[in-house]
Design a protein around this motif. Structure first.
Motif, mmCIF file in Angstrom:
data_model
loop_
_atom_site.group_PDB
_atom_site.id
_atom_site.type_symbol
_atom_site.label_atom_id
_atom_site.label_comp_id
_atom_site.label_asym_id
_atom_site.label_seq_id
_atom_site.Cartn_x
_atom_site.Cartn_y
_atom_site.Cartn_z
ATOM 1 N N UNK A 89 -0.075 0.934 -7.603
ATOM 2 C CA UNK A 89 -0.321 -0.639 -7.919
ATOM 3 C C UNK A 89 -1.204 -1.212 -8.880
ATOM 4 N N UNK A 90 -1.828 -0.185 -9.314
ATOM 5 C CA UNK A 90 -2.649 -0.613 -10.634
ATOM 6 C C UNK A 90 -2.169 -0.446 -12.024
ATOM 7 N N UNK A 91 -1.288 0.534 -12.041
ATOM 8 C CA UNK A 91 -0.764 0.791 -13.493
ATOM 9 C C UNK A 91 0.592 0.648 -13.369
ATOM 10 N N UNK A 117 1.464 2.414 -3.101
ATOM 11 C CA UNK A 117 2.496 1.724 -1.861
ATOM 12 C C UNK A 117 3.704 2.695 -1.807
ATOM 13 N N UNK A 118 4.061 3.048 -0.657
ATOM 14 C CA UNK A 118 5.036 4.263 -0.574
ATOM 15 C C UNK A 118 6.390 3.458 -0.138
ATOM 16 N N UNK A 119 7.401 3.915 -0.753
ATOM 17 C CA UNK A 119 8.825 3.449 -0.404
ATOM 18 C C UNK A 119 9.798 4.654 -0.297
ATOM 19 N N UNK A 120 10.969 4.505 0.221
ATOM 20 C CA UNK A 120 11.930 5.490 0.001
ATOM 21 C C UNK A 120 13.136 4.889 0.025
ATOM 22 N N UNK A 121 14.219 5.928 -0.523
ATOM 23 C CA UNK A 121 15.506 5.464 -0.430
ATOM 24 C C UNK A 121 16.493 6.766 -0.207
ATOM 25 N N UNK A 122 17.588 6.382 0.289
ATOM 26 C CA UNK A 122 18.910 7.443 0.840
ATOM 27 C C UNK A 122 19.871 7.150 -0.118
ATOM 28 N N UNK A 142 -0.398 -0.648 1.735
ATOM 29 C CA UNK A 142 -0.925 0.085 0.713
ATOM 30 C C UNK A 142 -2.007 1.013 1.192
ATOM 31 N N UNK A 143 -2.257 2.122 0.117
ATOM 32 C CA UNK A 143 -3.386 2.843 0.656
ATOM 33 C C UNK A 143 -4.009 3.422 -0.806
ATOM 34 N N UNK A 144 -5.377 3.829 -0.496
ATOM 35 C CA UNK A 144 -6.224 4.309 -1.548
ATOM 36 C C UNK A 144 -5.771 5.850 -1.733
ATOM 37 N N UNK A 145 -5.404 6.146 -3.268
ATOM 38 C CA UNK A 145 -4.963 7.446 -3.444
ATOM 39 C C UNK A 145 -5.839 8.595 -3.079
ATOM 40 N N UNK A 146 -7.385 8.400 -3.251
ATOM 41 C CA UNK A 146 -8.039 9.598 -2.791
ATOM 42 C C UNK A 146 -8.043 9.739 -1.601
#
Length: 278
Positions: A89-91, A117-122, A142-146
């Motif tokens: 979300x930052x780069x 931010x996590x998403x998914x597709x099939x 969203x979540x902090x990577x560390x």
């Protein structure tokens, strides 16, 4: 064994000579299974620059610097080959991706001082066409990577997407000839139409479908049914109990019913177009 991973991202602006250098040192957790768990990183050209792997440590809770989880269908069966994306979300366009394994699990390392931010597709093939379906997350925050996170996904075939972001599945849209041959002064309304869809084969996930009978609704793309599971259908219609003649849009002959497949409008958007008449 823990290893030190340095990340650097250069953002070049084409309109000038400015360069933004985002760098940092951070420690990424090791994969106890011995397999790669970094996922695949894409740069702004969409090319892969990191090798991926699906080996994952599946027990326990949240792991620092790791996004992990499982993908299943509506019946709880694991889905292999779903693509999970950790969107930075930052780069801009600096994402991490990984496919699910045979048991539906995935694992992506999310190092660095970034928010993801996590998403998914099939992607599935049906009747000679390719269909890409968004997965529904159990947590869309969203979540902090560390810090790491667990995000589980489900393949849903119909209904509305969370947050008012449209519908899952496809849409069946019709154009109604609003002339009543028995009453030239009347004007037929789209809301008086009921559509019946009978599957002519399995649904997109391979399961057996059920007959759908619903009144039409008006939406942004026209009148019809929204959130219909992807499949081949035999479609019939009536107007307030009176049978309507049906044909595919642009077809030559009306009939009591028509067999139709969804067509691709754009990736993830699918529709069937009909013409109806008394």
């Amino acid at each position: 064994m823990r290893r030190l991973l340095a990340a650097g991202v250069l953002l070049l602006t084409m309109g000038g000579c400015g360069v933004v250098d985002v760098t940092g040192d951070f420690t990424a957790g090791s994969d106890d299974t011995g397999g790669s768990s970094q996922g695949t990183r894409t740069d702004d050209r969409g090319s892969a620059s990191m090798d991926g792997g699906t080996a994952a440590r599946r027990d326990g809770g949240v792991e620092p610097g790791v996004l992990k989880g499982r993908v299943v269908d509506a019946n709880g069966r694991p889905i292999q080959g779903a693509l999970i994306v950790a969107d930075n979300q930052m780069v801009y366009n600096s994402n991490l991706m990984a496919p699910t394994d045979a048991d539906g699990y995935y694992r992506i390392q999310t190092p660095g001082p970034f928010t993801f931010h996590a998403t998914g597709q099939v992607t599935r093939q049906m009747n000679g066409q390719e269909f890409v379906t968004d997965l529904m997350p159990d947590d869309d925050n969203p979540f902090a990577g560390p810090s790491g996170a667990i995000r589980n996904f489900t393949l849903k075939l119909d209904g509305k997407k969370p947050g008012g972001q449209g519908h899952v599945g496809g849409m069946v849209i019709f154009y109604l000839n609003n002339t009543d041959p028995n009453d030239p002064d009347s004007f037929l309304q789209d809301e008086g139409v009921t559509l019946t869809l009978r599957p002519e084969g399995p649904l997109l996930d391979g399961s057996a479908g059920e007959t759908i009978t619903r009144k039409a609704e008006r939406g942004g793309d026209g009148s019809g049914l929204y959130g219909v599971p992807i499949a081949r259908y035999r479609i019939s219609a009536d107007y307030q109990g009176r049978p309507l003649r049906v044909k595919a849009q642009g077809g030559s002959d009306f009939a009591a019913s028509v067999v139709a497949d969804f067509r691709t409008v754009m990736s993830g958007i699918y529709r069937i177009d009909l013409e109806l008449s008394l």
